[in-house]
Design a protein around this motif. Sequence first.
Motif, PDB file in Angstrom:
ATOM      1  N   VAL A   1     101.419  42.576   0.527  1.00 19.99           N
ATOM      2  CA  VAL A   1     101.251  41.398   0.169  1.00 19.99           C
ATOM      3  C   VAL A   1     101.824  41.077  -1.340  1.00 19.99           C
ATOM      4  O   VAL A   1     102.847  39.951  -1.619  1.00 19.99           O
ATOM      5  CB  VAL A   1      99.978  40.854   0.129  1.00 19.99           C
ATOM      6  N   GLU A   2     101.756  42.005  -2.245  1.00 20.00           N
ATOM      7  CA  GLU A   2     102.195  41.863  -3.554  1.00 20.00           C
ATOM      8  C   GLU A   2     103.837  41.537  -3.617  1.00 20.00           C
ATOM      9  O   GLU A   2     104.310  41.238  -4.632  1.00 20.00           O
ATOM     10  CB  GLU A   2     101.776  42.829  -4.495  1.00 20.00           C
ATOM     11  N   GLN A   3     104.395  42.583  -2.625  1.00 16.70           N
ATOM     12  CA  GLN A   3     105.835  42.615  -2.656  1.00 16.70           C
ATOM     13  C   GLN A   3     106.357  41.412  -1.934  1.00 16.70           C
ATOM     14  O   GLN A   3     107.591  40.996  -2.166  1.00 16.70           O
ATOM     15  CB  GLN A   3     106.303  43.765  -1.810  1.00 16.70           C
ATOM     16  N   ARG A   4     105.581  40.397  -1.463  1.00 15.79           N
ATOM     17  CA  ARG A   4     106.166  39.284  -0.513  1.00 15.79           C
ATOM     18  C   ARG A   4     105.893  37.861  -1.416  1.00 15.79           C
ATOM     19  O   ARG A   4     105.458  37.048  -0.758  1.00 15.79           O
ATOM     20  CB  ARG A   4     105.580  39.336   0.774  1.00 15.79           C
ATOM     21  N   SER A   5     106.340  37.940  -2.592  1.00 15.81           N
ATOM     22  CA  SER A   5     106.164  36.740  -3.413  1.00 15.81           C
ATOM     23  C   SER A   5     107.121  35.604  -3.084  1.00 15.81           C
ATOM     24  O   SER A   5     106.934  34.417  -3.096  1.00 15.81           O
ATOM     25  CB  SER A   5     106.422  36.857  -5.019  1.00 15.81           C
ATOM     26  N   ASP A   6     107.914  35.885  -2.065  1.00 16.47           N
ATOM     27  CA  ASP A   6     109.058  35.087  -1.512  1.00 16.47           C
ATOM     28  C   ASP A   6     108.134  34.195  -0.108  1.00 16.47           C
ATOM     29  O   ASP A   6     108.713  33.123   0.239  1.00 16.47           O
ATOM     30  CB  ASP A   6     110.068  35.837  -0.881  1.00 16.47           C
TER      31      ASP A   6
END
Length: 255
Positions: free
Chosen positions: A172-177
């Motif tokens: 989730v933290e990697q998917r700020s997009d």
Amino acid sequence: MACQVADLRSSLHQATLVTMVMQLQEELRAYMFLFVEVACVGHMAPACLQMRNCLWNDAAFWKAYAGVCFDQPPESMAAAALREAFRRWLFQLEDRWAVEFEEVITQDSSSEFGANYLQLFKDARYIASGLMPSDSSPQVASFAKLSASMLSQYNPKQLDERWAAESLISKVEQRSDVFTTEQIRQITNAFEESLENSFLQQHLEADDGQFAEPLPEGVWQTWELEEDDSEESFANMDFSDWAELDPSETAPALR
């Protein structure tokens, strides 16, 4: 001199591979990639302009490769639309996917042995890896709430569940997009609060209910998790990488 010869041989091998892939009929090209992880398509497509055209931008290739997700193979459909349909099918993001995921959680929670959070966290991570900015914002928001709810209800004392929860947090933290800053904060806060409550409960239960020694500072901070690469091959495909490919570019995309 030896290094130059090795580089030349490597370049020739790469050129031979590209030529071989380009010369294959679309159906054979798709059949070849069905025997490897789906991530290989995403890794090879941006290698050069030729590979992009014969993989990423080739509608005939995607019609054969993604045909499994169609009840009836489309007669005429652009490569981008075929890729999108394949992604939604692959990551179970079709129609009311957030509502269906909520129903799975509810049904699982009502079972005799309670919710299987280990599997639910894996499923949530898999869905998060396949989301794209173009996906429905209300459904993404619902998914974020469901994830935060699960993270606040599971038992951190179950180490396998806790590791799966950390893996979900990492994704989730990697998917700020895809997720807003507030959604990411709500999910991570739910996880941290569950750890805090678990440690406090253990502390209060020590010595027959008597307070033990003070807890060390930051004891409920998340600890580093080594990513598990043993998931199914489809789950290793992160379409967030594919979003960087712009079919309108004419120059080779090197990564």
